[in-house]
Design an enzyme around this catalytic site. Sequence first.
Site, PDB file in Angstrom:
ATOM      1  N   HIS A  43       0.859  -1.183   0.000  1.00 12.98           N
ATOM      2  CA  HIS A  43       0.000   0.000   0.000  1.00 12.98           C
ATOM      3  C   HIS A  43       0.899   1.238   0.000  1.00 12.98           C
ATOM      4  O   HIS A  43       1.144   1.840   1.046  1.00 12.98           O
ATOM      5  CB  HIS A  43      -0.912  -0.015   1.227  1.00 12.98           C
ATOM      6  CG  HIS A  43      -1.961   1.046   1.226  1.00 12.98           C
ATOM      7  ND1 HIS A  43      -3.218   0.844   1.739  1.00 12.98           N
ATOM      8  CD2 HIS A  43      -1.955   2.325   0.786  1.00 12.98           C
ATOM      9  CE1 HIS A  43      -3.940   1.949   1.608  1.00 12.98           C
ATOM     10  NE2 HIS A  43      -3.175   2.864   1.042  1.00 12.98           N
ATOM     11  N   GLU A  70      -2.561  -1.624  -3.188  1.00 13.15           N
ATOM     12  CA  GLU A  70      -3.649  -0.834  -2.624  1.00 13.15           C
ATOM     13  C   GLU A  70      -3.274   0.640  -2.633  1.00 13.15           C
ATOM     14  O   GLU A  70      -2.106   0.990  -2.550  1.00 13.15           O
ATOM     15  CB  GLU A  70      -3.906  -1.234  -1.168  1.00 13.15           C
ATOM     16  CG  GLU A  70      -4.280  -2.672  -0.941  1.00 13.15           C
ATOM     17  CD  GLU A  70      -4.471  -2.973   0.532  1.00 13.15           C
ATOM     18  OE1 GLU A  70      -5.123  -3.995   0.836  1.00 13.15           O
ATOM     19  OE2 GLU A  70      -3.980  -2.203   1.383  1.00 13.15           O
ATOM     20  N   HIS A 190      -8.151  -5.605   7.248  1.00 11.97           N
ATOM     21  CA  HIS A 190      -7.917  -4.579   8.252  1.00 11.97           C
ATOM     22  C   HIS A 190      -8.182  -5.137   9.639  1.00 11.97           C
ATOM     23  O   HIS A 190      -9.306  -5.416  10.014  1.00 11.97           O
ATOM     24  CB  HIS A 190      -8.736  -3.306   8.044  1.00 11.97           C
ATOM     25  CG  HIS A 190      -8.067  -2.094   8.658  1.00 11.97           C
ATOM     26  ND1 HIS A 190      -7.205  -1.292   7.946  1.00 11.97           N
ATOM     27  CD2 HIS A 190      -8.089  -1.599   9.900  1.00 11.97           C
ATOM     28  CE1 HIS A 190      -6.745  -0.332   8.733  1.00 11.97           C
ATOM     29  NE2 HIS A 190      -7.275  -0.494   9.937  1.00 11.97           N
TER      30      HIS A 190
END
Length: 237
Positions: A43, A70, A190
């Site tokens: 990410h 991401e 998450h």
Amino acid sequence: MTKLSVNINKIATLRNSRGGDVPNVVQFAKDVQRFGAEGVTIHPRPDERHIRYQDARDLKPVVYTEYNIEGNPVESFLKLVLEVKPTQVTLVPDAEDAITSNAGWDTIKHKDFLVDVIKEFQQNGIRTSIFVDPVLEQIEGAKATGTDRIELYTEAYAHQYGLGNKQAITPYFNSAKLANELGLGINAGHDLSLENIKFFKDEIPGLLEVSIGHALIAESLYLGVENVIQMYLHKLK
């Protein structure tokens, strides 16, 4: 079996804290795949405070499982993803100064923007996923964007599960049920951990992939990376 994609951002954070190239992000990606991980997730953020844009390029030749990038589709991110061409891009609406992701897309408000971005990625052979909260209207909105998959934002589930509230799974089950009916693939991520992953996987129909970074790396400090990956794979069977 739900696929395990290992988010290696924390390895880059550790490297950057000292300078140099220890631990080596590319080698770590090779190792987690060798240990059984079925994907590698990164990410990158515009300030490159953990994963750097060059890391994304350097990882491309060595990720032979699924490569998932991401991020918030700002212009620099769009260019990077189109250059690297990962297996999957996951669009996340995080602010540039966010410590970590903290909300899913408003797929209704941002529909036109998402439609354009998703179409461009798909035309370049990149599977798309968008980060969403477990809200039925947002799942319907995701379908309207043309995305291939959604990624359910699981922080609320993880927090409540840790308090002993297993009913927190309900909105995720309902969202997954609707996504399956609409033909959307389902990812999740998450704050998923060894403690809460099995219950989540068992209760979510059609869960294709989970992306786990912070908890997996923290657990590995005590149990070892190879062992922890095997533990996740066992719970995801």
